[in-house]
Motif scaffolding. Structure first.
Motif, mmCIF file in Angstrom:
data_model
loop_
_atom_site.group_PDB
_atom_site.id
_atom_site.type_symbol
_atom_site.label_atom_id
_atom_site.label_comp_id
_atom_site.label_asym_id
_atom_site.label_seq_id
_atom_site.Cartn_x
_atom_site.Cartn_y
_atom_site.Cartn_z
ATOM 1 N N PHE A 27 0.918 -1.310 0.011
ATOM 2 C CA PHE A 27 0.223 0.067 -0.030
ATOM 3 C C PHE A 27 0.802 1.138 0.056
ATOM 4 O O PHE A 27 1.894 1.217 0.711
ATOM 5 C CB PHE A 27 -0.872 -0.009 1.049
ATOM 6 C CG PHE A 27 -1.857 -1.161 1.297
ATOM 7 C CD1 PHE A 27 -2.941 -1.260 0.686
ATOM 8 C CD2 PHE A 27 -1.437 -2.252 1.750
ATOM 9 C CE1 PHE A 27 -4.015 -2.023 0.994
ATOM 10 C CE2 PHE A 27 -2.286 -3.598 1.961
ATOM 11 C CZ PHE A 27 -3.632 -3.261 1.527
ATOM 12 N N THR A 28 0.824 2.052 -0.892
ATOM 13 C CA THR A 28 1.489 3.274 -0.978
ATOM 14 C C THR A 28 0.629 4.383 -0.273
ATOM 15 O O THR A 28 1.365 5.708 -0.136
ATOM 16 C CB THR A 28 1.642 3.651 -2.496
ATOM 17 O OG1 THR A 28 0.529 3.990 -3.185
ATOM 18 C CG2 THR A 28 2.477 2.669 -3.233
ATOM 19 N N PHE A 29 -0.459 4.447 -0.133
ATOM 20 C CA PHE A 29 -1.414 5.461 0.433
ATOM 21 C C PHE A 29 -1.903 6.789 -0.408
ATOM 22 O O PHE A 29 -2.008 7.552 0.421
ATOM 23 C CB PHE A 29 -0.986 5.840 1.989
ATOM 24 C CG PHE A 29 -0.550 4.748 2.912
ATOM 25 C CD1 PHE A 29 -1.778 4.040 3.348
ATOM 26 C CD2 PHE A 29 0.518 4.280 3.132
ATOM 27 C CE1 PHE A 29 -1.602 3.016 4.295
ATOM 28 C CE2 PHE A 29 0.841 3.126 3.917
ATOM 29 C CZ PHE A 29 -0.293 2.666 4.712
ATOM 30 N N GLN A 30 -1.515 6.291 -1.643
ATOM 31 C CA GLN A 30 -2.033 7.160 -2.680
ATOM 32 C C GLN A 30 -3.079 6.737 -3.598
ATOM 33 O O GLN A 30 -3.734 7.200 -4.264
ATOM 34 C CB GLN A 30 -0.821 7.496 -3.753
ATOM 35 C CG GLN A 30 0.389 8.057 -3.321
ATOM 36 C CD GLN A 30 0.400 9.333 -2.567
ATOM 37 O OE1 GLN A 30 -0.221 10.308 -3.050
ATOM 38 N NE2 GLN A 30 0.561 9.228 -1.074
ATOM 39 N N SER A 42 -9.612 6.279 6.556
ATOM 40 C CA SER A 42 -9.697 5.941 5.161
ATOM 41 C C SER A 42 -9.191 4.518 4.797
ATOM 42 O O SER A 42 -8.310 4.107 5.573
ATOM 43 C CB SER A 42 -8.645 6.926 4.359
ATOM 44 O OG SER A 42 -8.645 6.595 2.844
ATOM 45 N N PHE A 44 -7.503 1.834 2.492
ATOM 46 C CA PHE A 44 -6.926 1.798 1.125
ATOM 47 C C PHE A 44 -7.075 0.172 0.588
ATOM 48 O O PHE A 44 -6.915 -0.824 1.360
ATOM 49 C CB PHE A 44 -5.565 1.863 1.125
ATOM 50 C CG PHE A 44 -5.395 3.479 1.851
ATOM 51 C CD1 PHE A 44 -5.137 4.456 1.163
ATOM 52 C CD2 PHE A 44 -5.471 3.671 3.475
ATOM 53 C CE1 PHE A 44 -5.142 5.749 1.535
ATOM 54 C CE2 PHE A 44 -5.050 4.816 3.820
ATOM 55 C CZ PHE A 44 -5.116 5.659 2.949
ATOM 56 N N ALA A 53 -6.878 3.053 7.732
ATOM 57 C CA ALA A 53 -5.838 3.675 8.573
ATOM 58 C C ALA A 53 -6.788 4.821 9.149
ATOM 59 O O ALA A 53 -7.723 5.304 8.625
ATOM 60 C CB ALA A 53 -4.779 4.534 7.714
ATOM 61 N N LEU A 65 -6.570 12.327 8.268
ATOM 62 C CA LEU A 65 -5.363 11.847 7.532
ATOM 63 C C LEU A 65 -4.898 12.847 6.203
ATOM 64 O O LEU A 65 -6.018 13.459 5.518
ATOM 65 C CB LEU A 65 -5.457 10.522 6.919
ATOM 66 C CG LEU A 65 -5.767 9.463 8.103
ATOM 67 C CD1 LEU A 65 -6.230 8.046 7.462
ATOM 68 C CD2 LEU A 65 -4.481 9.148 8.873
ATOM 69 N N ALA A 67 -2.979 12.589 2.398
ATOM 70 C CA ALA A 67 -2.240 11.722 1.295
ATOM 71 C C ALA A 67 -1.228 12.567 0.497
ATOM 72 O O ALA A 67 -1.665 13.624 -0.094
ATOM 73 C CB ALA A 67 -3.095 10.878 0.277
ATOM 74 N N LEU A 79 1.653 8.880 3.735
ATOM 75 C CA LEU A 79 0.530 9.416 4.620
ATOM 76 C C LEU A 79 0.850 10.259 5.887
ATOM 77 O O LEU A 79 1.855 9.674 6.482
ATOM 78 C CB LEU A 79 -0.182 7.918 4.788
ATOM 79 C CG LEU A 79 -1.525 8.142 5.446
ATOM 80 C CD1 LEU A 79 -2.549 8.822 4.628
ATOM 81 C CD2 LEU A 79 -2.108 6.792 6.072
ATOM 82 N N LEU A 97 -3.164 1.729 12.345
ATOM 83 C CA LEU A 97 -3.571 0.695 11.015
ATOM 84 C C LEU A 97 -4.156 -0.358 11.803
ATOM 85 O O LEU A 97 -3.835 -0.903 12.745
ATOM 86 C CB LEU A 97 -2.066 0.289 10.271
ATOM 87 C CG LEU A 97 -1.293 1.217 9.735
ATOM 88 C CD1 LEU A 97 -0.086 0.696 8.939
ATOM 89 C CD2 LEU A 97 -2.189 2.202 8.602
ATOM 90 N N SER A 174 4.805 3.668 2.903
ATOM 91 C CA SER A 174 4.215 2.209 2.404
ATOM 92 C C SER A 174 4.110 1.303 3.661
ATOM 93 O O SER A 174 4.678 1.432 4.818
ATOM 94 C CB SER A 174 4.819 1.905 1.438
ATOM 95 O OG SER A 174 6.270 1.368 1.796
#
Length: 208
Positions: A27-30, A42, A44, A53, A65, A67, A79, A97, A174
């Motif tokens: 997960f890149t949180f984008q 949010s 993901f 998260a 949060l 991004a 993030l 998380l 990530s």
């Protein structure tokens, strides 16, 4: 002909390697947008797996949060929280998380970016009975270098992983999970191994 057999074995070995590596998701949180406020919580989703998260203040209560994305600079992408002036995580807030993921999978590691000289990232485990707080949390990792990571022990696969700054501010770049082997991956590995053995037998038969 020997060169042809060698090439075939190498190709089949590559298939096997691909099969064994196909069970990692990052997960890149984008995934839900870049340079946007994501609200206090949010979820993901990558490759059919979801990770939730949430943002909290260390003093108690939620915070949004954020991004963060910086073009051409992965160390400044990840993030953070909206309350921080640089949209990162500081000592007054933290990211939580929720584990396990959906569907359940093993959590491997978190990678922290934007950890510069004088900065520090702290990673904690918190049981399910204590969401939204760092009180009573167990410290499982400290990062003081850029792009450092923390591997999550097997005993901490159900509960919460909390990320905060021990000094200044940091970014959660990530998070990686190990997913169960899929039937296709197992089948691909089996085909590769059977193919390698078949090529070897054919090569020995030609030499006999």
């Amino acid at each position: 002909m020997k060169h042809k057999f060698t090439t075939m074995i190498m190709a089949l070995a590559a298939m096997g390697a691909l099969a064994t590596q196909a069970n990692a998701v990052t997960f890149t949180f984008q995934e839900n947008g870049s340079n946007v406020d994501l609200g206090p919580t949010s979820t993901f989703t990558v490759g059919g797996f979801s990770l939730t998260a949430s943002g909290f203040l260390t003093s108690g209560g939620p915070t949004d949060l954020f991004a963060k994305f910086t073009l051409g600079n992965p160390s400044e992408t990840g993030l953070g929280t909206n309350i921080d002036a640089e949209k990162e995580v500081n000592t007054t807030d933290f990211i939580q998380l929720t584990l396990p993921t959906t569907p359940p999978s093993n959590f491997n590691m978190v990678l922290l970016a934007s950890v510069q000289s004088g900065e520090q990232a702290l990673v904690y485990f918190q049981p399910l009975s204590s969401p939204g707080t760092l009180v009573g949390a167990t410290l499982i990792g400290t990062i003081t270098n850029a792009d450092g990571s923390v591997t999550i022990p097997a005993i901490y696969q159900t509960g919460f992983i909390d990320i905060t700054a021990g000094a200044a501010n940091v970014l959660l770049e990530s998070a990686t999970i190990s997913t169960p082997d899929s039937g296709s991956a197992v089948a691909l590995l089996g085909i590769a191994l059977a193919g390698i053995e078949g090529v070897r037998r054919a090569f020995r038969a030609r030499r006999a």
